[in-house]
Design a protein around this motif. Sequence first.
Motif, PDB file in Angstrom:
ATOM      1  N   GLU A 139      42.895  68.676  23.138  1.00 15.10           N
ATOM      2  CA  GLU A 139      42.129  68.368  21.932  1.00 15.10           C
ATOM      3  C   GLU A 139      41.238  67.143  22.090  1.00 15.10           C
ATOM      4  OE1 GLU A 139      45.122  67.977  18.965  1.00 15.10           O
ATOM      5  OE2 GLU A 139      45.420  70.137  18.723  1.00 15.10           O
ATOM      6  N   ASP A 140      41.474  66.342  23.124  1.00 13.75           N
ATOM      7  CA  ASP A 140      40.712  65.113  23.329  1.00 13.75           C
ATOM      8  C   ASP A 140      39.905  65.210  24.612  1.00 13.75           C
ATOM      9  OD1 ASP A 140      39.701  62.609  23.645  1.00 13.75           O
ATOM     10  OD2 ASP A 140      41.598  61.537  23.459  1.00 13.75           O
ATOM     11  N   PRO A 141      38.584  65.418  24.530  1.00 15.52           N
ATOM     12  CA  PRO A 141      37.769  65.622  25.733  1.00 15.52           C
ATOM     13  C   PRO A 141      37.703  64.392  26.635  1.00 15.52           C
ATOM     14  CG  PRO A 141      36.375  65.342  23.793  1.00 15.52           C
ATOM     15  CD  PRO A 141      37.782  65.493  23.297  1.00 15.52           C
ATOM     16  N   LEU A 142      37.929  63.221  26.070  1.00 16.54           N
ATOM     17  CA  LEU A 142      37.880  62.013  26.892  1.00 16.54           C
ATOM     18  C   LEU A 142      38.941  62.041  27.984  1.00 16.54           C
ATOM     19  CD1 LEU A 142      36.420  59.291  27.195  1.00 16.54           C
ATOM     20  CD2 LEU A 142      38.168  58.287  25.731  1.00 16.54           C
ATOM     21  N   ARG A 143      39.999  62.798  27.767  1.00 17.25           N
ATOM     22  CA  ARG A 143      41.091  62.853  28.731  1.00 17.25           C
ATOM     23  C   ARG A 143      40.658  63.486  30.050  1.00 17.25           C
ATOM     24  NH1 ARG A 143      46.044  64.111  24.469  1.00 17.25           N
ATOM     25  NH2 ARG A 143      46.465  61.900  24.027  1.00 17.25           N
ATOM     26  N   LEU A 144      39.671  64.341  30.008  1.00 23.90           N
ATOM     27  CA  LEU A 144      39.175  64.913  31.259  1.00 23.90           C
ATOM     28  C   LEU A 144      38.603  63.808  32.147  1.00 23.90           C
ATOM     29  CD1 LEU A 144      37.233  68.175  31.797  1.00 23.90           C
ATOM     30  CD2 LEU A 144      36.421  66.081  32.862  1.00 23.90           C
ATOM     31  N   LEU A 145      37.802  62.940  31.555  1.00 27.02           N
ATOM     32  CA  LEU A 145      37.227  61.844  32.328  1.00 27.02           C
ATOM     33  C   LEU A 145      38.294  60.855  32.774  1.00 27.02           C
ATOM     34  CD1 LEU A 145      33.901  61.107  30.423  1.00 27.02           C
ATOM     35  CD2 LEU A 145      34.144  61.984  32.735  1.00 27.02           C
ATOM     36  N   ARG A 146      39.303  60.649  31.937  1.00 23.84           N
ATOM     37  CA  ARG A 146      40.375  59.736  32.304  1.00 23.84           C
ATOM     38  C   ARG A 146      41.148  60.269  33.522  1.00 23.84           C
ATOM     39  NH1 ARG A 146      42.902  55.958  29.510  1.00 23.84           N
ATOM     40  NH2 ARG A 146      44.943  56.919  29.737  1.00 23.84           N
ATOM     41  N   ILE A 147      41.435  61.555  33.530  1.00 29.08           N
ATOM     42  CA  ILE A 147      42.163  62.122  34.668  1.00 29.08           C
ATOM     43  C   ILE A 147      41.294  62.094  35.921  1.00 29.08           C
ATOM     44  CG2 ILE A 147      43.092  64.269  35.611  1.00 29.08           C
ATOM     45  CD1 ILE A 147      44.470  64.772  33.069  1.00 29.08           C
ATOM     46  N   ALA A 148      40.006  62.367  35.764  1.00 28.58           N
ATOM     47  CA  ALA A 148      39.099  62.277  36.908  1.00 28.58           C
ATOM     48  C   ALA A 148      39.105  60.859  37.475  1.00 28.58           C
ATOM     49  CB  ALA A 148      37.683  62.680  36.486  1.00 28.58           C
ATOM     50  N   ARG A 149      39.097  59.884  36.570  1.00 29.03           N
ATOM     51  CA  ARG A 149      39.126  58.491  37.008  1.00 29.03           C
ATOM     52  C   ARG A 149      40.471  58.136  37.646  1.00 29.03           C
ATOM     53  NH1 ARG A 149      41.548  54.103  33.789  1.00 29.03           N
ATOM     54  NH2 ARG A 149      40.474  54.887  31.935  1.00 29.03           N
ATOM     55  N   PHE A 150      41.573  58.649  37.077  1.00 32.75           N
ATOM     56  CA  PHE A 150      42.894  58.428  37.681  1.00 32.75           C
ATOM     57  C   PHE A 150      42.953  59.024  39.083  1.00 32.75           C
ATOM     58  CE2 PHE A 150      45.042  58.025  33.327  1.00 32.75           C
ATOM     59  CZ  PHE A 150      45.231  56.656  33.467  1.00 32.75           C
ATOM     60  N   ALA A 151      42.297  60.162  39.279  1.00 29.63           N
ATOM     61  CA  ALA A 151      42.298  60.800  40.596  1.00 29.63           C
ATOM     62  C   ALA A 151      41.634  59.905  41.640  1.00 29.63           C
ATOM     63  CB  ALA A 151      41.574  62.150  40.531  1.00 29.63           C
ATOM     64  N   ALA A 152      40.637  59.129  41.205  1.00 29.41           N
ATOM     65  CA  ALA A 152      39.985  58.187  42.113  1.00 29.41           C
ATOM     66  C   ALA A 152      40.872  56.981  42.378  1.00 29.41           C
ATOM     67  CB  ALA A 152      38.649  57.738  41.523  1.00 29.41           C
ATOM     68  N   ARG A 153      41.619  56.565  41.371  1.00 32.05           N
ATOM     69  CA  ARG A 153      42.493  55.388  41.518  1.00 32.05           C
ATOM     70  C   ARG A 153      43.751  55.726  42.321  1.00 32.05           C
ATOM     71  NH1 ARG A 153      45.590  51.914  36.726  1.00 32.05           N
ATOM     72  NH2 ARG A 153      46.491  50.377  38.152  1.00 32.05           N
ATOM     73  N   PHE A 154      44.296  56.931  42.077  1.00 29.43           N
ATOM     74  CA  PHE A 154      45.516  57.361  42.772  1.00 29.43           C
ATOM     75  C   PHE A 154      45.202  58.638  43.569  1.00 29.43           C
ATOM     76  CE2 PHE A 154      47.090  55.446  38.685  1.00 29.43           C
ATOM     77  CZ  PHE A 154      47.567  54.251  39.241  1.00 29.43           C
ATOM     78  N   PRO A 155      44.481  58.517  44.676  1.00 26.02           N
ATOM     79  CA  PRO A 155      44.000  59.707  45.392  1.00 26.02           C
ATOM     80  C   PRO A 155      45.094  60.557  46.013  1.00 26.02           C
ATOM     81  CG  PRO A 155      43.565  57.706  46.657  1.00 26.02           C
ATOM     82  CD  PRO A 155      44.027  57.266  45.302  1.00 26.02           C
ATOM     83  N   GLU A 156      46.311  60.021  46.110  1.00 25.83           N
ATOM     84  CA  GLU A 156      47.410  60.800  46.677  1.00 25.83           C
ATOM     85  C   GLU A 156      48.002  61.790  45.655  1.00 25.83           C
ATOM     86  OE1 GLU A 156      49.118  56.860  45.171  1.00 25.83           O
ATOM     87  OE2 GLU A 156      47.286  57.613  46.111  1.00 25.83           O
ATOM     88  N   PHE A 157      47.603  61.670  44.383  1.00 22.88           N
ATOM     89  CA  PHE A 157      48.109  62.567  43.336  1.00 22.88           C
ATOM     90  C   PHE A 157      47.280  63.845  43.281  1.00 22.88           C
ATOM     91  CE2 PHE A 157      50.335  58.858  42.179  1.00 22.88           C
ATOM     92  CZ  PHE A 157      51.247  59.129  41.172  1.00 22.88           C
ATOM     93  N   ILE A 158      47.921  64.925  42.793  1.00 24.97           N
ATOM     94  CA  ILE A 158      47.207  66.178  42.538  1.00 24.97           C
ATOM     95  C   ILE A 158      47.360  66.536  41.067  1.00 24.97           C
ATOM     96  CG2 ILE A 158      47.548  67.029  44.901  1.00 24.97           C
ATOM     97  CD1 ILE A 158      49.750  68.876  43.754  1.00 24.97           C
ATOM     98  N   VAL A 159      46.432  67.334  40.572  1.00 21.80           N
ATOM     99  CA  VAL A 159      46.482  67.780  39.183  1.00 21.80           C
ATOM    100  C   VAL A 159      47.322  69.049  39.094  1.00 21.80           C
ATOM    101  CG1 VAL A 159      45.125  68.519  37.186  1.00 21.80           C
ATOM    102  CG2 VAL A 159      44.195  66.797  38.766  1.00 21.80           C
ATOM    103  N   ALA A 160      48.303  69.052  38.209  1.00 19.42           N
ATOM    104  CA  ALA A 160      49.149  70.238  38.025  1.00 19.42           C
ATOM    105  C   ALA A 160      48.291  71.435  37.619  1.00 19.42           C
ATOM    106  CB  ALA A 160      50.202  69.954  36.962  1.00 19.42           C
ATOM    107  N   ASP A 161      48.716  72.619  38.020  1.00 18.29           N
ATOM    108  CA  ASP A 161      47.932  73.829  37.730  1.00 18.29           C
ATOM    109  C   ASP A 161      47.702  74.000  36.232  1.00 18.29           C
ATOM    110  OD1 ASP A 161      47.832  74.396  40.413  1.00 18.29           O
ATOM    111  OD2 ASP A 161      49.480  75.844  40.375  1.00 18.29           O
ATOM    112  N   GLU A 162      48.761  73.797  35.437  1.00 21.79           N
ATOM    113  CA  GLU A 162      48.610  73.989  33.989  1.00 21.79           C
ATOM    114  C   GLU A 162      47.696  72.944  33.369  1.00 21.79           C
ATOM    115  OE1 GLU A 162      52.734  71.965  34.518  1.00 21.79           O
ATOM    116  OE2 GLU A 162      51.364  73.273  35.640  1.00 21.79           O
TER     117      GLU A 162
END
Length: 374
Positions: free
Chosen positions: A136-159
Motif C-alpha cells: 500500500e506504500d509505494p515509497l517502500r519500493l525505493l526503500r528496499i532498492a536502497r537497502f539492496a545497495a546498502r546490504f548487497p549480500e541480501f536478496i529479495v524474497a520471492d513474495e
Amino acid sequence: MKIYAVGGAIRDSLMGLPMHDIDYVVVGSSVEEMLAKGFRPVGKDFPVFLHPITQAEYALARTERKTGKGYKGFHFYADPSVTLEQDLQRRDLTINAMAQEVAADGKLIGPILDPYNGQQDLAAKIFRHVSDAFAEDPLRLLRIARFAARFPEFIVADETMLALKAIVQAGELNVLSPERIWQELAKGLVAKKPMHMFQVLLDTGASKDMLPLQLSEQLANESFRQKLMTHLDEAGNHLDERCAALLMQLPASVIRSWAECVRMPIETRDFSEIFCELTTLINKSQESFQAVDVLAWFNRADVWRKPERGQALLNLAQKMGFHVSSLIRAMRDAQALNTADVIAGVAAQDRSNGERIGSAFEVARLAAISAALG
C-alpha cells in the motif's frame, strides 16, 4: 506506559553496526499523558513528540488504514490499546520489525521482541515484507532498492518481489513526490553497492518510472550493467561523482530534464552535466586535444572560480580510465597565470574595460593550454 527502541536500530545492533537515529515507540500511553510528562508534540499526521531533555523523537504506537493513493493516503489510529505487535506489523520488512524495551536510564533491556521472525531473515540475509499492507506504500519500493545497495549480500524474497511489482503495476509510484524519489536514490547511490539498487528497480519494472528512459533502456543490457557497476565502484562514494558516473552516457539535455523532474540539487546536476561534456570532449578528441575546445570546457566547468570542482571532474575521469593527464597539466598551467601580468599587457586606457580584460585572459589562457598540450 512502556517505551521501545524499534526498527533499524535493533537490526543494526544485531549486525554489529553502530546504531544511529533510534526510533522510539511508546505503548500504552496517550497524547495527554505525553504532554503531562513534558514531551513536546511535533507530528502532523500522527502523534510524535520530542523528549523534554534529549529532544529525541517518540511516537505513540499506532495502526494505519489505506484511504487513498500514495504514501500519504493513510489514516492513522493511535490509542493506549494499540499493542507493540500491531505497531510493528505496519513496518516494511521483518528485519525492521523488531523491538527492545528502553529502561528509565535510556539503556536497552530485556529480550529482543521479534513477532515476525526478523532475526531469522537477518541470518538468512533476506528482505521479506511483514504483511500484505506492505504494497500500500509505494515509497517502500525505493526503500528496499536502497537497502539492496546498502546490504548487497541480501536478496529479495520471492513474495516480496511480487508485492513490489504490484506497486509498479498499480501506478502507485506516480504519486511519489520528486523530493522523496531523489532522497532515496541519493542514499542508494552513496551506499556500498549502488548497482544493486538499480537492479531492483529494473527487476520490478520501476526503472522506467524512476530513471531517465534512455538509462532504463540501457540497464536492460547486461554488458552495460557490468560496465556501470565498475564505473560506480571506481567513482568512490561521493554523491556527485557517483551520479556523474551513472549518467555519463546520457546527453546533457537529458540529464538536465531528469534533474528537474527529481529536484536534484543544482551542484550535483551541474557536476553530472559537465562530466558528460568532458567525456564527449575526450571521445571527440581521441587524445589529441584542440586548445580552443579545452578552453571552452574549462570555461564551462568554471575552473577559474571553482578549481576544486575542475580537479574533481578530471580526477573522476582519470579513475574511470580516461587519459586526461594533459588536461590536468593544461588546467593547472592556465590557472597559474599571474593576474597582474595579464592586466599589464592590456593598454592602459583599456584596463577599466571588463570586456578587454576578459579577452586578454582568454588569449593568455589559450596560449598556456596550447603550450601544455604541445
